[in-house]
Design an enzyme around this catalytic site. Sequence first.
Site: not given
Ligand code: PMV
Length: 313
Positions: A111, A152
Amino acid sequence: MPAYTATAPGKIILFGEHAVVYNRPAIAVPVNQVQARAVVLADLKAPAGRVWIQALDIQLDSSLDDLPEANPMARLVRLFQEHVSLDHLPACILRVSSTIPLAAGMGSGAAISVACLRALSAFIGAPLPAEQVSALAYEIEKLYHGTPSGIDNTVVAFSKPVYFVRNSPIEILSLGEPITLVIGDTGVRSPTSGPVEGVRRAWQADRAHFETLFDRAAEIARAARGWLESGEPDRLGSLMDENHALLVEMGASSPELDRLVQAARHAGALGAKLSGGGWGGNMIALVDPARAEQVSAALRASEAVNTLITRVL
Ligand code: PMV
């Protein structure tokens, strides 16, 4: 002084974290109650090309030129300059703040990158499309952990629910009915790299078993997509519970997360699971809106340091 302000939401992963790193699908949604914010101010008194970066939440208050190469904020600004083919930005101050808890599975790093890219591109008069914002933010995600799936930066840059498969075109989800979630924070800060590395080691030690776990998580994500789109959110609760059980087996949970997941279920949630990397950070509970306050209170009584009720449209 003209100011260019941009924000970006937090996010949670509804289904499929960790398995998504191994090319299985996952579903993530933005959380608009928490936000990163970036403001760019033209600095008419500064020497030409000086970019000053202020992120006081993380004790950063420095000229870009004085930051080490590896600093994520410095990398982000330099990456942006390269992307827009500028040797220097016009002199400016980039101010960053965020209400998204750090290292808590809510996408704070992504973000911050997205908000900065939006504000910087508005400042130079060339706003970037979401695909490009997402691609640049992904480069920064790689600094936080070596093998990010890209979920993300994608959900944050598009700021819409997404069905995400690594290296595939992004699919925006249209929900048939809104869903209500209660988010509970364990208060334990856990950078994503820890559990991602833990799952990787466990996978290397027993690939056959972990591939089965990832395959089941993929089936859950596909089924959940169907129920979300057809507007039958009640069907999602048991899928969340099962996804949590898989994450426990992958070694991504923690006693604090398990305690909050149990508390939410006892208080009448339709289902609950950890969300994001795990080992700490946040869990989510799917609730009937009439039960949201009750579940939130139960989480606080079980030592959640914070709770949020969010409606995903
Ligand atoms: O950044 P976080 O803690 O929301 O984790 C992302 C999700 C994972 O699948 C654990 C890692 C990824 O890169 O997708």
